[in-house]
Design a protein around this motif. Structure first.
Motif, mmCIF file in Angstrom:
data_model
loop_
_atom_site.group_PDB
_atom_site.id
_atom_site.type_symbol
_atom_site.label_atom_id
_atom_site.label_comp_id
_atom_site.label_asym_id
_atom_site.label_seq_id
_atom_site.Cartn_x
_atom_site.Cartn_y
_atom_site.Cartn_z
ATOM 1 N N TRP A 50 37.742 11.250 52.560
ATOM 2 C CA TRP A 50 36.554 10.994 53.370
ATOM 3 C C TRP A 50 35.822 9.754 52.899
ATOM 4 O O TRP A 50 35.870 9.404 51.711
ATOM 5 N N ILE A 51 35.133 9.123 53.850
ATOM 6 C CA ILE A 51 34.163 8.088 53.526
ATOM 7 C C ILE A 51 32.824 8.528 54.116
ATOM 8 O O ILE A 51 32.748 8.928 55.275
ATOM 9 N N ASP A 52 31.779 8.496 53.297
ATOM 10 C CA ASP A 52 30.453 8.953 53.688
ATOM 11 C C ASP A 52 29.429 7.884 53.343
ATOM 12 O O ASP A 52 29.596 7.129 52.368
ATOM 13 N N ALA A 53 28.356 7.843 54.116
ATOM 14 C CA ALA A 53 27.286 6.885 53.860
ATOM 15 C C ALA A 53 25.935 7.552 54.103
ATOM 16 O O ALA A 53 25.814 8.441 54.952
ATOM 17 N N GLY A 54 24.936 7.128 53.333
ATOM 18 C CA GLY A 54 23.596 7.667 53.511
ATOM 19 C C GLY A 54 22.962 8.049 52.192
ATOM 20 O O GLY A 54 23.182 7.401 51.163
ATOM 21 N N ILE A 55 22.188 9.122 52.207
ATOM 22 C CA ILE A 55 21.471 9.633 51.033
ATOM 23 C C ILE A 55 22.127 10.935 50.607
ATOM 24 O O ILE A 55 22.304 11.844 51.421
ATOM 25 N N PHE A 56 22.480 11.018 49.323
ATOM 26 C CA PHE A 56 23.230 12.157 48.806
ATOM 27 C C PHE A 56 22.542 12.761 47.589
ATOM 28 O O PHE A 56 21.746 12.103 46.913
ATOM 29 N N ILE B 299 33.621 6.983 48.810
ATOM 30 C CA ILE B 299 34.914 7.471 49.269
ATOM 31 C C ILE B 299 35.344 8.562 48.299
ATOM 32 O O ILE B 299 35.178 8.423 47.083
ATOM 33 N N SER B 300 35.861 9.673 48.836
ATOM 34 C CA SER B 300 36.195 10.805 47.979
ATOM 35 C C SER B 300 37.503 11.454 48.425
ATOM 36 O O SER B 300 37.871 11.410 49.608
ATOM 37 N N TYR B 301 38.172 12.064 47.449
ATOM 38 C CA TYR B 301 39.452 12.716 47.714
ATOM 39 C C TYR B 301 39.522 14.017 46.926
ATOM 40 O O TYR B 301 39.202 14.065 45.729
ATOM 41 N N PHE C 205 39.022 16.462 42.060
ATOM 42 C CA PHE C 205 38.141 15.739 42.973
ATOM 43 C C PHE C 205 37.838 14.393 42.345
ATOM 44 O O PHE C 205 37.458 14.305 41.171
ATOM 45 N N VAL C 206 38.008 13.315 43.113
ATOM 46 C CA VAL C 206 37.734 11.978 42.613
ATOM 47 C C VAL C 206 36.929 11.217 43.646
ATOM 48 O O VAL C 206 37.158 11.341 44.861
ATOM 49 N N SER C 207 35.945 10.458 43.189
ATOM 50 C CA SER C 207 35.065 9.746 44.104
ATOM 51 C C SER C 207 34.625 8.426 43.481
ATOM 52 O O SER C 207 34.434 8.318 42.269
ATOM 53 N N GLY C 208 34.472 7.416 44.335
ATOM 54 C CA GLY C 208 33.922 6.131 43.933
ATOM 55 C C GLY C 208 32.843 5.731 44.914
ATOM 56 O O GLY C 208 32.931 6.030 46.111
ATOM 57 N N MET C 209 31.804 5.059 44.440
ATOM 58 C CA MET C 209 30.661 4.768 45.309
ATOM 59 C C MET C 209 30.014 3.428 45.002
ATOM 60 O O MET C 209 30.076 2.924 43.875
ATOM 61 N N LEU D 49 34.849 12.238 38.495
ATOM 62 C CA LEU D 49 36.149 12.897 38.393
ATOM 63 C C LEU D 49 35.901 14.332 37.938
ATOM 64 O O LEU D 49 35.298 14.573 36.892
ATOM 65 N N THR D 50 36.372 15.305 38.738
ATOM 66 C CA THR D 50 36.199 16.719 38.426
ATOM 67 C C THR D 50 37.560 17.405 38.412
ATOM 68 O O THR D 50 38.382 17.176 39.309
ATOM 69 N N PHE D 51 37.767 18.243 37.406
ATOM 70 C CA PHE D 51 39.041 18.955 37.251
ATOM 71 C C PHE D 51 38.755 20.439 37.058
ATOM 72 O O PHE D 51 37.976 20.831 36.188
ATOM 73 N N ARG D 52 39.394 21.265 37.891
ATOM 74 C CA ARG D 52 39.289 22.724 37.797
ATOM 75 C C ARG D 52 40.678 23.281 37.504
ATOM 76 O O ARG D 52 41.412 23.660 38.422
ATOM 77 N N PRO D 53 41.074 23.363 36.237
ATOM 78 C CA PRO D 53 42.441 23.822 35.917
ATOM 79 C C PRO D 53 42.674 25.298 36.163
ATOM 80 O O PRO D 53 43.825 25.724 36.316
ATOM 81 N N ALA D 54 41.598 26.090 36.166
ATOM 82 C CA ALA D 54 41.730 27.534 36.366
ATOM 83 C C ALA D 54 40.403 28.083 36.841
ATOM 84 O O ALA D 54 39.357 27.415 36.759
ATOM 85 N N ASP D 55 40.418 29.300 37.355
ATOM 86 C CA ASP D 55 39.172 29.951 37.760
ATOM 87 C C ASP D 55 38.254 30.078 36.551
ATOM 88 O O ASP D 55 38.677 30.490 35.461
#
Length: 373
Positions: free
Chosen positions: A135-141, A176-178, A186-190, A213-219
């Motif tokens: 995704w590509i997003d724009a605005g206030i986050f 932009i995020s994936y 989850f990876v994102s650059g802005m 960069l976020t990593f969830r290897p397990a619950d």
């Protein structure tokens, strides 16, 4: 140089603009989008968090220390944050608009112009791939930095930590995020307008940049790394800032959880200088779920900013402060939460005020009732 502490300590008491027509406009715009796409979903949500806090230093003006941006009023019942949000989602488009009020908004957005002070969130995005979550997003986050947000019910503690209150709660720009198909990465650059700025600082022509960069290897296990590169000063006195936020959240079992975080940043000592000053802050929070409705949290934190990059004190050792807190939470219903918290600060220098005298410590007790709908 403008830093977050000094700029806001003189400006954050401005009354927030209250415009009921903003809520009507949000409804009209979202309804128009809704009617154009029969495959979409439009959801409404809201949140109100009322609180009372007593500061044992008894500030004469009713305001806690200037580096506290949430639950910051002393000895009065008030609303920290209240908002109404519309969220639109389809296969290829998404948008969010949330309008807010409360002492958090009045304090933390004091430097934003006009009705921007009332915006908690306002963004739109387009999916770039039919097969991937790109995704590509724009605005206030909501900020990509840290594990806490302005919304109290989403945080383990009643009040926000020193690192949360003194890093961006929000940001504006384009990202932009994936997300991988299994949801583990989850990876994102802005590209951003600055360090917690909806509108770029006057006189600054340089955009800022961020990554996550976020990593969830397990619950029950999450690792996060977030960065910021940019400046919070005009071109004529540019000071480059480089910042890294990292944290891990571990849920050992349904009863016990632990959050560990560490922030580190550097900033040029002077324009065109090769020297840098730094600040750093570790934090640890433990959560014990006693029953399905009752839980408690203990937090230990330290914040070191000797040269006043983020929190300026004008004292010999700068801001070197330890914080300890404990809170008890009771879930009244699935959407209503009552909380009680005791918190204490101890600083190396006498940076607090009690009865017109400088002191090294500050304690307060806070209670809140949060309802989401």
């Amino acid at each position: 140089m403008r830093n977050r502490y000094s700029a806001r300590s003189t400006q954050f008491r401005k009354p927030i603009i209250k415009d009921r027509y903003l809520f009507l406009l949000a409804f009209i715009v979202s309804h128009a989008v809704y009617s154009q796409d029969s495959t979409k979903t439009l959801t409404w949500s809201g949140y109100v968090e009322a609180y009372y806090s007593y500061d044992f230093n008894r500030p004469a003006d009713g305001n806690k220390a200037p580096f506290i941006y949430s639950f910051n009023r002393h000895n009065e019942v008030n609303v920290n944050l209240g908002f109404l949000k519309a969220a639109y989602q389809s296969q290829t488009l998404r948008a969010n608009l949330a309008l807010m009020t409360g002492t958090y908004a009045n304090t933390n957005l004091s430097n934003e112009p006009g009705v921007l002070k009332n915006i908690l969130e306002g963004n739109a995005g387009v999916r770039l791939s039919q097969k991937a979550e790109l995704w590509i997003d724009a605005g206030i986050f909501t900020s990509h930095i840290g594990f806490e947000s302005a919304i109290g019910k989403d945080s383990w503690n009643l009040t926000r930590s020193l690192v949360a209150d003194n890093t961006p709660y929000y940001e504006s720009g384009v990202k932009i995020s994936y997300t991988t198909s299994n949801g583990q990465w989850f990876v994102s650059g802005m590209i951003l307008n600055g360090w917690q700025r909806m509108q770029r600082l006057e006189g600054n022509s340089l955009p800022s940049f961020g990554t996550q960069l976020t990593f969830r290897p397990a619950d029950g296990l999450l690792f996060n790394s977030s960065t910021f590169i940019g400046t919070d000063s005009p071109d004529s006195a540019r000071l480059m800032r480089y910042f890294h936020n990292s944290y891990a959240i571990v849920q050992f079992n349904r009863r016990l959880g632990l959050t560990l975080g560490f922030d580190y940043g550097i900033q040029q000592s002077a324009p065109h200088s090769e020297g840098y000053d730094d600040w750093w802050a570790p934090i640890a929070i433990a959560r014990l779920t006693i029953t399905d409705r009752l839980s408690m949290d203990v937090r230990a934190e330290y914040y070191a900013d000797e040269t006043g990059i983020i929190i300026a004190t004008g004292t010999p050792n700068g801001f070197k402060t330890t914080g300890l807190s404990a809170n008890l939470d009771y879930k009244i219903t699935d959407n209503a939460l009552w909380r009680l918290e005791f918190r204490n600060f101890n600083s190396k220098d006498a940076i607090f005020t009690r009865e017109s005298e400088a002191v090294k410590s500050n304690s307060f007790i806070t209670t809140s009732l949060a309802i989401g709908f």
